[in-house]
Design a protein around this motif. Structure first.
Motif, short mmCIF file in Angstrom:
data_model
loop_
_atom_site.label_atom_id
_atom_site.label_comp_id
_atom_site.label_asym_id
_atom_site.label_seq_id
_atom_site.Cartn_x
_atom_site.Cartn_y
_atom_site.Cartn_z
N LEU A 178 -15.04 29.96 73.92
CA LEU A 178 -16.02 30.52 74.84
C LEU A 178 -16.22 29.62 76.06
N MET A 179 -16.24 28.32 75.82
CA MET A 179 -16.40 27.38 76.93
C MET A 179 -15.25 27.50 77.92
N ASP A 180 -14.08 27.82 77.41
CA ASP A 180 -12.90 27.93 78.27
C ASP A 180 -12.98 29.13 79.22
N VAL A 181 -13.74 30.16 78.83
CA VAL A 181 -13.78 31.38 79.66
C VAL A 181 -15.09 31.56 80.41
N CYS A 182 -16.14 30.85 80.00
CA CYS A 182 -17.43 31.00 80.66
C CYS A 182 -17.48 30.20 81.96
N VAL A 183 -18.01 30.81 83.00
CA VAL A 183 -18.05 30.17 84.32
C VAL A 183 -19.47 29.97 84.84
N SER A 184 -20.46 30.54 84.16
CA SER A 184 -21.83 30.50 84.66
C SER A 184 -22.46 29.12 84.45
N LYS A 185 -23.52 28.89 85.20
CA LYS A 185 -24.30 27.66 85.07
C LYS A 185 -25.77 28.04 84.86
N GLY A 186 -26.57 27.05 84.50
CA GLY A 186 -28.00 27.28 84.36
C GLY A 186 -28.32 28.27 83.25
N TYR A 187 -29.35 29.09 83.49
CA TYR A 187 -29.85 30.00 82.46
C TYR A 187 -28.90 31.16 82.18
N VAL A 188 -28.01 31.46 83.13
CA VAL A 188 -27.05 32.54 82.93
C VAL A 188 -26.00 32.15 81.89
N PHE A 189 -25.79 30.86 81.73
CA PHE A 189 -24.77 30.36 80.82
C PHE A 189 -24.95 30.90 79.40
N GLN A 190 -26.19 30.86 78.88
CA GLN A 190 -26.45 31.33 77.52
C GLN A 190 -26.14 32.81 77.38
N MET A 191 -26.47 33.57 78.41
CA MET A 191 -26.22 35.00 78.38
C MET A 191 -24.72 35.30 78.40
N GLU A 192 -23.99 34.60 79.25
CA GLU A 192 -22.56 34.84 79.34
C GLU A 192 -21.86 34.50 78.03
N MET A 193 -22.34 33.48 77.32
CA MET A 193 -21.71 33.10 76.05
C MET A 193 -21.70 34.28 75.07
N ILE A 194 -22.82 35.00 74.97
CA ILE A 194 -22.89 36.13 74.05
C ILE A 194 -22.05 37.30 74.55
N VAL A 195 -22.09 37.54 75.85
CA VAL A 195 -21.31 38.64 76.42
C VAL A 195 -19.80 38.41 76.23
#
Length: 240
Positions: A178-195
């Motif tokens: 997931l870390m390899d594909v997630c690009v968001s920072k801050g509070y959006v990061f947690q949301m992107e991880m689940i998506v």
């Protein structure tokens, strides 16, 4: 519980000298009570309040095999803190949580039990399902959090009730992917991880938790974070 399982807790810190001794004491208490193999990795971003000095004292108390210090030279963001901590972890499961006492370690045993029950890749603490809840927030914070979560549910349909929470248990290999594909920072990061987890076919379980506002220090949520969240939400909507 399989003897080979080890749980690495990643604790990013910035100005948490009052909270860190309490959260570490609670973690050790509940891990030892439930006979869970663990390590706690403190990732301090050069806190001016001396958080790292407190962490060194805790290491002297609990031992270097239990408390690992992996400081960084500056405040570089939550996502990179997790990547940094994960590189130094020896557990096959990773627990992400806040160091400000808003996430109580008593729920970790429930996370582990839920993961084993459903063989989940991720178990997320939820404030918005079952008997979960939020305590200590004023009306403004509750409206912002509920509103952000509601809009995200409508736009993204993630299959999880609490997208913005940050108290989670991951299989280590899943978190790395997931870390390899997630690009968001801050509070959006947690949301992107689940998506992204949903996109990649990973399974997500949930455990209701009680979220309690920090006792010491100041919240890091501000106007810039809210704007960034809105931008990130729209980006995810357009790309998922």
């Amino acid at each position: 519980m399989a003897e080979k399982d080890k749980y690495s807790v990643l604790l990013p810190t910035y100005n948490e000298r009052e909270n860190l001794p309490l959260i570490v004491w609670l973690l050790v208490k509940y891990f030892e009570k439930d006979n869970i193999n663990f390590e706690i990795i403190v990732i301090d971003d050069n806190s001016p309040d001396g958080t790292l000095d407190i962490a060194k004292q805790l290491q002297d108390v609990y031992g270097k095999e239990r408390i690992l210090l992996r400081p960084r030279e500056a405040k570089l963001g939550l996502g990179t803190a997790y990547i940094h901590g994960m590189k130094h972890s020896s557990g096959n499961f990773i627990i992400l949580m806040d160091a400000d006492l808003s996430h109580h370690p008593k729920f970790i045993a429930q996370f582990i039990a839920e993961r084993q029950r459903g063989n989940f890749d991720i178990v997320s603490g939820t404030r918005y399902s079952g008997d979960g809840g939020v305590y200590g927030w004023d009306l403004r914070r509750k409206v912002i959090s509920r509103g952000a979560n509601y809009v995200a549910q409508i736009l993204l349909r993630p299959g999880a009730s609490d997208l913005t929470g940050s108290f989670r248990l991951y299989r280590k290999d899943v978190l790395k992917k997931l870390m390899d594909v997630c690009v968001s920072k801050g509070y959006v990061f947690q949301m992107e991880m689940i998506v992204r987890a949903r996109q990649l076919g990973f399974t997500v379980g949930e455990v209701p938790i009680s979220f309690v506002d920090r006792v010491y220090g100041e919240s890091k949520l501000g106007g810039n974070e809210i704007v960034s969240y809105a931008k990130g939400l729209l980006t995810l909507f357009a790309t998922t």
